[in-house]
Design an enzyme around this catalytic site. Structure first.
Site: not given
Length: 300
Positions: A102, A106, A260-261, A263
């Site tokens: 992972h 950001r 957006r679910i 994503s």
């Protein structure tokens, strides 16, 4: 800064997707562009049923608008406009010998009524979740993280490694999600670190991702494995799901900002098991992994 970083993650998405398609050798990423009604959108790229990757995604987004009530409380501010962009990726390999990985990088800005930036920060990191522990892989991943950090400040690796161990901790299980890596958040301007310095550091880590992960995949992807080992992988994936749905701040932010679910939940693996009161055999490779997850190791 926001234009500079958004351009960077667009290019990084292309680089990482190309690198992962090369190591898979069979499947290609499907691209899905979307818009957020309140402002902004993203570009989701998902790989499924490949030779190496059972499921994975490398997603970018840039969203803006009014800060939702829940986030106002989290940041202890009143009404404000915000901008957030980032790249988030999760890869779930088919083979239990290849670790899940992972990563996320950001950038966030908040504005006053006149549109002036009143807060800005970077965050991110990368971490490894193996199902079978190959210590040389753990050392390689952490050494790559340390090399990227050391180019900026010598205390970054130990500090952000420790933060990673603390963050990716399944408190309800009293164990780590994986063997860690780096985690940093709220990286704001100081006398010694301007925002451009933080940009340089975060992009250094982002650029190190393929070097940290791909050699491990290449080394392990053709190893044989048994049905029992696949079952263990799916049991451990259950712990991964638990962390993402119970503790993960990124998932929470996406859900609270009407993200957006598809994503947001892209990070969840396709095949998972929850076996009641499961314990590995004493002295097994599975128990060896658990011992490390319960007591994080200094790999470097």
């Amino acid at each position: 800064m926001k234009e500079q970083f958004f351009t960077y993650i667009q290019n990084l998405q292309d680089q990482i997707v190309a690198g992962l398609e090369a190591v898979d050798g069979e499947a290609k990423f499907r691209e899905d562009c979307w818009e957020r009604p309140e402002g902004g959108g993203g570009r989701t790229r998902v790989i499924e049923n490949g030779a190496v990757f059972e499921k994975g995604g490398v997603n970018i987004s840039a969203v803006h608008g009014k800060l939702p009530d829940s986030m106002q409380k989290l940041f202890n501010v009143g009404e404000a406009d915000f901008f957030a962009c980032g790249l988030s990726l999760v890869l779930h390999p088919k083979s239990p010998m290849v670790p899940t990985v992972h990563a996320n990088w950001r950038y966030f800005e908040m504005y006053d009524d006149n549109g002036n930036v009143i807060q800005q920060w970077f965050g991110g990191g990368q971490d490894l979740t193996p199902y079978y522990l190959f210590e040389e892989d753990a050392i390689h991943f952490h050494q790559t993280c340390k090399t990227a950090c050391d180019k900026h400040k010598k205390d970054f690796y130990p500090k952000y490694k420790k933060q990673c161990d603390a963050y990716f901790w399944n408190a309800h299980r009293n164990e780590a999600r994986g063997i860690g890596g780096l985690f940093f958040d709220y990286c704001k301007e100081t006398e010694s670190m301007k925002m451009q310095d933080w940009f340089n550091f975060v992009t250094e880590v982002g650029n190190s991702f393929l070097e940290a992960y791909v050699p491990i995949v290449e080394k392990r992807k053709n190893l044989p494995y048994t049905a029992e080992q696949k079952t263990w992988q799916e049991i451990r994936r259950g712990r991964y799901v638990e962390f993402n749905l119970v503790h993960d701040k990124g998932t929470l932010f996406g859900l609270k900002t009407n993200g957006r679910i598809e994503s947001i939940l892209m990070s969840l693996p396709p095949n998972v098991q929850w076996v009641y009161d499961h314990h590995p055999e004493a002295g097994s490779e599975e128990e060896k992994l658990l011992n490390v997850l319960e007591n994080p190791v200094e790999w470097i």
